[in-house]
Design a protein around this motif. Structure first.
Motif, mmCIF file in Angstrom:
data_model
loop_
_atom_site.group_PDB
_atom_site.id
_atom_site.type_symbol
_atom_site.label_atom_id
_atom_site.label_comp_id
_atom_site.label_asym_id
_atom_site.label_seq_id
_atom_site.Cartn_x
_atom_site.Cartn_y
_atom_site.Cartn_z
ATOM 1 N N VAL A 196 39.383 -32.227 -22.154
ATOM 2 C CA VAL A 196 38.763 -33.618 -21.913
ATOM 3 C C VAL A 196 37.343 -33.668 -22.493
ATOM 4 N N LEU A 197 37.138 -34.434 -23.345
ATOM 5 C CA LEU A 197 35.757 -34.648 -23.852
ATOM 6 C C LEU A 197 35.700 -35.912 -24.619
ATOM 7 N N SER A 198 34.584 -36.425 -24.489
ATOM 8 C CA SER A 198 34.029 -37.868 -25.217
ATOM 9 C C SER A 198 33.867 -37.638 -26.525
ATOM 10 N N VAL A 199 34.213 -38.417 -27.454
ATOM 11 C CA VAL A 199 33.919 -38.425 -28.898
ATOM 12 C C VAL A 199 33.323 -39.374 -29.666
ATOM 13 N N VAL A 200 32.317 -39.435 -30.406
ATOM 14 C CA VAL A 200 31.673 -40.268 -31.057
ATOM 15 C C VAL A 200 31.803 -40.420 -32.517
ATOM 16 N N ASN A 201 31.426 -41.566 -33.329
ATOM 17 C CA ASN A 201 31.882 -41.480 -34.601
ATOM 18 C C ASN A 201 31.178 -40.539 -35.636
ATOM 19 N N ILE A 202 31.759 -40.395 -36.802
ATOM 20 C CA ILE A 202 31.502 -39.462 -37.736
ATOM 21 C C ILE A 202 29.983 -39.520 -38.000
ATOM 22 N N ASP A 203 29.395 -38.546 -37.717
ATOM 23 C CA ASP A 203 27.986 -38.314 -38.147
ATOM 24 C C ASP A 203 26.997 -38.857 -37.318
ATOM 25 N N ALA A 204 27.436 -39.455 -36.072
ATOM 26 C CA ALA A 204 26.647 -40.168 -35.226
ATOM 27 C C ALA A 204 26.027 -39.511 -34.146
ATOM 28 N N GLY A 205 24.993 -38.619 -34.869
ATOM 29 C CA GLY A 205 24.102 -37.750 -33.888
ATOM 30 C C GLY A 205 23.424 -38.675 -33.115
ATOM 31 N N PHE A 206 22.759 -39.927 -33.281
ATOM 32 C CA PHE A 206 22.038 -40.680 -32.485
ATOM 33 C C PHE A 206 22.784 -41.032 -31.131
ATOM 34 N N VAL A 207 23.932 -41.569 -31.474
ATOM 35 C CA VAL A 207 24.946 -41.970 -30.425
ATOM 36 C C VAL A 207 25.190 -41.022 -29.485
ATOM 37 N N ALA A 208 25.521 -40.022 -29.932
ATOM 38 C CA ALA A 208 25.524 -38.729 -29.183
ATOM 39 C C ALA A 208 24.497 -38.396 -28.202
ATOM 40 N N GLY A 209 23.310 -38.452 -28.828
ATOM 41 C CA GLY A 209 22.024 -38.133 -28.150
ATOM 42 C C GLY A 209 21.642 -39.219 -27.141
ATOM 43 N N ALA A 210 21.899 -40.387 -27.423
ATOM 44 C CA ALA A 210 21.813 -41.702 -26.498
ATOM 45 C C ALA A 210 22.739 -41.480 -25.424
ATOM 46 N N GLN A 211 24.092 -41.159 -25.536
ATOM 47 C CA GLN A 211 25.043 -41.073 -24.403
ATOM 48 C C GLN A 211 24.506 -39.905 -23.499
ATOM 49 N N ALA A 212 24.222 -38.482 -24.302
ATOM 50 C CA ALA A 212 23.772 -37.651 -23.217
ATOM 51 C C ALA A 212 22.343 -37.947 -22.504
ATOM 52 N N THR A 213 21.661 -38.822 -23.148
ATOM 53 C CA THR A 213 20.416 -39.235 -22.412
ATOM 54 C C THR A 213 20.858 -40.075 -21.207
ATOM 55 N N LEU A 214 21.845 -40.768 -21.213
ATOM 56 C CA LEU A 214 22.203 -41.475 -19.933
ATOM 57 C C LEU A 214 22.849 -40.596 -18.976
ATOM 58 N N PHE A 215 23.646 -39.518 -19.403
ATOM 59 C CA PHE A 215 23.873 -38.194 -18.339
ATOM 60 C C PHE A 215 22.582 -37.745 -17.706
ATOM 61 N N ALA A 216 21.668 -37.351 -18.645
ATOM 62 C CA ALA A 216 20.523 -36.546 -18.325
ATOM 63 C C ALA A 216 19.625 -37.671 -17.174
ATOM 64 N N ARG A 217 19.595 -38.794 -17.322
ATOM 65 C CA ARG A 217 18.963 -39.731 -16.630
ATOM 66 C C ARG A 217 19.488 -39.702 -15.260
ATOM 67 N N ALA A 218 20.923 -39.806 -15.050
ATOM 68 C CA ALA A 218 21.458 -39.798 -13.894
ATOM 69 C C ALA A 218 21.241 -38.683 -13.103
ATOM 70 N N ILE A 219 21.408 -37.415 -13.818
ATOM 71 C CA ILE A 219 21.367 -36.045 -13.237
ATOM 72 C C ILE A 219 19.962 -35.952 -12.820
ATOM 73 N N ASP A 220 18.915 -36.481 -13.389
ATOM 74 C CA ASP A 220 17.404 -36.600 -13.031
ATOM 75 C C ASP A 220 17.196 -37.250 -11.813
ATOM 76 N N THR A 221 17.794 -38.528 -11.763
ATOM 77 C CA THR A 221 17.825 -39.484 -10.627
ATOM 78 C C THR A 221 18.516 -38.624 -9.196
ATOM 79 N N ALA A 222 19.501 -37.849 -9.409
ATOM 80 C CA ALA A 222 20.261 -37.345 -8.365
ATOM 81 C C ALA A 222 19.499 -36.352 -7.860
ATOM 82 N N ARG A 223 18.815 -35.450 -8.610
ATOM 83 C CA ARG A 223 17.953 -34.393 -8.239
ATOM 84 C C ARG A 223 16.749 -34.655 -7.804
ATOM 85 N N SER A 224 16.321 -35.848 -8.084
ATOM 86 C CA SER A 224 14.865 -36.151 -7.521
ATOM 87 C C SER A 224 15.018 -36.935 -6.351
#
Length: 252
Positions: free
Chosen positions: A224-252
């Motif tokens: 199980v994994l998510s996949v972005v488009n070819i060479d879409a580094g920005f999209v991957a970083g943005a998606q991971a940012t949403l995860f990170a924000r949710a994790i930060d909110t849960a921890r705080s």
């Protein structure tokens, strides 16, 4: 409304800032800039420079700085780099230009960098995957997430992957970039219990060598994994940012 008009009249708010407050976006000669995207989506609008003139890129960057105190630009050409350096070098105190990854990050004196209590691991199969991973890292660092980078762990020598496994498992989210057949994200996703975002990279020989084989392999992954488009580094970083924000909110 009255307060906005008074602020514009008094000079404490520019017309572009007022327009951003009222509409959520600013209209200029180079197009519309979505100044409210970060508040609405948790990730900022980036300026995709490819296909735009140097003048349009500079105008959009200036609008971004004026309305959000920072500008993120991707796929920047050499002529655009030079124009940005010329026009923003004196007015913006923090200009980060990375020609290898074709990215630019500019912040105004008023910008306050956020901080997230979350770590995103970024892994690459080989050196060729580096620029795409760097683009993702730029987005994450801008958002205030911690980035743990692990390079050159491709599955051609699986020991390189396995000897970094403990480190990969410590991340809250993983971005894994790989070209050729794109096997690395699939392998990593089968060994960790964190979300994995696969990024296919345009590399390899002959048939499927422009990233199609890597994309197909990740889409067909039996792990199980998510996949972005070819060479879409920005999209991957943005998606991971949403995860990170949710994790930060849960921890705080």
């Amino acid at each position: 409304m009255r307060e906005l008009l008074e602020a514009v009249a008094g000079g404490s708010l520019s017309p572009a800032q007022a327009e951003a407050e009222l509409r959520g976006y600013v209209v200029g000669d180079a197009g519309r800039f979505d100044a409210a995207r970060e508040q609405r989506r948790g990730i900022p609008e980036a300026i995709f420079a490819e296909g735009k003139s140097a003048e349009q890129v500079v105008a959009l960057a200036e609008t971004a700085l004026e309305t959000t105190d920072r500008a993120l630009l991707t796929r920047v050409s050499e002529s655009q780099f030079e124009a940005l350096e010329t026009h923003l070098g004196e007015t913006a105190p923090d200009v980060t230009i990375d020609r290898r990854t074709a990215t630019v990050r500019v912040t105004s004196p008023e910008y306050e960098r956020p901080s997230l209590d979350a770590t995103v691991g970024i892994a690459t199969g080989g050196t060729v995957d580096g620029p795409v991973a760097d683009e993702a890292a730029m987005v994450l660092r801008d958002a205030g997430a911690s980035v743990d980078r692990v390079d050159d762990i491709g599955v051609a020598a699986l020991d390189r992957t396995l000897d970094q496994l403990d480190r990969l498992r410590e991340a809250d989210v993983l971005i894994v970039a790989a070209g050729r057949e794109g096997a690395l994200p699939t392998v990593v996703a089968g060994l960790v219990d964190t979300p994995v975002i696969g990024v296919p990279v345009a590399s390899g020989y002959g048939h499927g060598g422009a990233g199609e084989a890597a994309l197909a392999g990740m889409l067909q992954s039996c792990t199980v994994l998510s996949v972005v488009n070819i060479d879409a580094g920005f999209v991957a970083g943005a998606q991971a940012t949403l995860f990170a924000r949710a994790i930060d909110t849960a921890r705080s």
